[in-house]
Design an enzyme around this catalytic site. Structure first.
Site, PDB file in Angstrom:
ATOM      1  N   ASP A  22       7.382 -38.877  48.796  1.00  0.00           N
ATOM      2  CA  ASP A  22       6.237 -39.544  48.734  1.00  0.00           C
ATOM      3  C   ASP A  22       5.101 -38.573  49.319  1.00  0.00           C
ATOM      4  OD1 ASP A  22       4.307 -41.087  47.874  1.00  0.00           O
ATOM      5  OD2 ASP A  22       4.549 -42.850  49.673  1.00  0.00           O
TER       6      ASP A  22
ATOM      7  N   ASP B  79       2.188 -39.022  42.726  1.00  0.00           N
ATOM      8  CA  ASP B  79       2.872 -38.305  44.164  1.00  0.00           C
ATOM      9  C   ASP B  79       4.135 -38.912  44.564  1.00  0.00           C
ATOM     10  OD1 ASP B  79       2.002 -41.009  44.360  1.00  0.00           O
ATOM     11  OD2 ASP B  79       0.742 -41.094  46.080  1.00  0.00           O
ATOM     12  N   GLU B  80       4.987 -39.400  43.770  1.00  0.00           N
ATOM     13  CA  GLU B  80       6.063 -39.606  44.431  1.00  0.00           C
ATOM     14  C   GLU B  80       7.413 -39.716  43.193  1.00  0.00           C
ATOM     15  OE1 GLU B  80       6.692 -43.965  45.491  1.00  0.00           O
ATOM     16  OE2 GLU B  80       4.851 -44.599  44.326  1.00  0.00           O
TER      17      GLU B  80
END
Length: 403
Positions: free
Chosen positions: A27, A120-121
């Site tokens: 993350d 983003d993850e």
């Protein structure tokens, strides 16, 4: 876990299963805000909030802003009350997508088994890659962390575990720049005293429902009678019981990252009245939102598709501050996109869709703003009634209007 026997660092620990764990969750740390701070060094020590307008919601708050209480999905007016000195920046999703691509390019060199959850993850399965890379998954991930910070100027946190659920929790234990592991042997004891909302999909309504029968910690759920949980939460109760024991059989599936969910309809006769088009749009939004809920995803981008009698296709998109899986929000945005089109034009087709998904089950109901949460609760209840009694069991006011 204990301090590292080699250096005794307070941020470095030794874990007996570290060499065998292979499922990771990565993350990016306050991703959007971190990109803006990297690109503008004058923002480095300032509280930064990514969002738009006083009536909007916070998309991301940097760690400095979070110290004042600002957080994602919070109404902007509330965040600015808590953090009045914040620098507010409108999101630049084109830029964030490019940085996400650069990060995923590095991930692709490690393994093809990558399941993105959002920009983003991602979950990563490094099983069987030791011989290929000459290093354990833990070593490869530590190198990846350093490489991303060196080459891209962003930091990430990593969780390593035997399954996706535990890896996700581990990645949140030591942010930013964190690297944490949860092993199978310690999973149940680690989870026991945690509040129930640490489990994926457990939002305020489920917390309250569980509290009514005396279940307030993950350990309470692990020790609970299965019939009690099933009576209270249906199949969801069984799922929570397994998670409370640290069990998660889901695989890291690259194909699960669906690109879009959409629905469309072609008219027998071309339509040009705005009201008629909206009446056709609502059931499409219901269909898309229901599919998103069934797949456990929420879309960050809403789309409207229109086709004119000469077969030209017009597609309009809007990025949402908060991901949605409700017909209410999708319809509201699609209707606004439709209202921006020139009046009087005739159309032979209309469609609605969602894309750029996040895992709603993993993020939990608390990812949504209050209005979205209420709509989600209502639409989920309608799903259940229609599933039991048929599609005509519940007809909304908007659907009645179109009859």
């Amino acid at each position: 876990m204990a301090r590292c026997p080699a250096c005794a660092s307070p941020r470095t620990v030794f874990h007996e299963e570290l060499g065998t764990l292979s499922i990771a969750h990565m993350d990016c740390d306050a991703f959007y805000a971190s990109v803006e701070k990297r690109d503008d060094p004058s923002l480095r020590d300032l509280p930064v909030i990514i969002g738009g307008g006083k009536r909007g919601v916070v998309t991301t708050a940097c760690y400095i802003a979070r110290m004042s209480g600002a957080k994602s999905a919070m109404p902007m007016f509330k965040a600015l009350k808590l953090c009045p000195d914040a620098v507010v920046i409108k999101p630049n999703f084109a830029k964030y997508k490019e940085e996400s691509r650069r990060i995923h390019e590095k991930l692709d060199r490690l393994t093809p088994l990558i399941q993105p959850l959002s920009l983003d993850e991602a979950w990563i399965d490094l099983t069987g890659t030791e011989r290929l890379h000459g290093a354990t998954p833990a070593q490869m991930l530590a190198r990846l962390q350093a490489e991303i910070e060196r080459d891209i100027g962003l930091t990430v946190s990593v969780g390593l575990a035997p399954n996706k659920f535990l890896a996700k929790i581990a990645s949140e234990l030591d942010k930013p720049r964190g690297f944490s592991a949860i092993g199978a042997a310690e999973a149940q004891s680690f989870l026991a005293n945690k509040p129930v909302n640490i489990l994926p999909g457990v939002g305020p309504a489920t917390v309250a429902s569980l509290a009514e029968i005396g279940l307030r910690t993950v350990g309470d759920i692990a020790a609970a009678d299965l019939k009690l949980l099933a009576n209270r939460l249906g199949s969801g109760g069984m799922r929570l019981h397994r998670l409370a024991h640290g069990q998660d059989s889901r695989i890291v599936d690259p194909d699960q990252a669906r690109k879009t969910i959409s629905a469309e309809t072609t008219f027998n006769d071309d339509l040009h009245k705005r009201e008629d088009l909206e009446d056709e749009l609502w059931p499409l939004c219901e269909k898309v939102a229901k599919q998103a809920r069934q797949e456990g995803v929420a879309g960050r981008v809403a789309t409207l598709k229109l086709r004119t009698p000469d077969f030209k296709i017009h597609t309009r998109r809007r990025t949402l501050a908060v991901p949605t899986q409700t017909a209410r929000t999708l319809f509201q945005v699609a209707r606004e996109l439709l209202s921006a089109e020139p009046r009087g034009l005739a159309y032979r087709l209309i469609g609605a869709g969602l894309t750029e998904f996040v895992d709603a089950d993993t993020a939990g109901a608390d990812m949504f703003a209050d209005e979205e949460r209420r709509a989600l609760k209502s639409e989920t209840a309608i799903d259940a009634l229609r599933g039991k009694f048929g599609a005509a069991a519940v007809v909304t006011g908007r659907a009645l209007k179109g009859r």
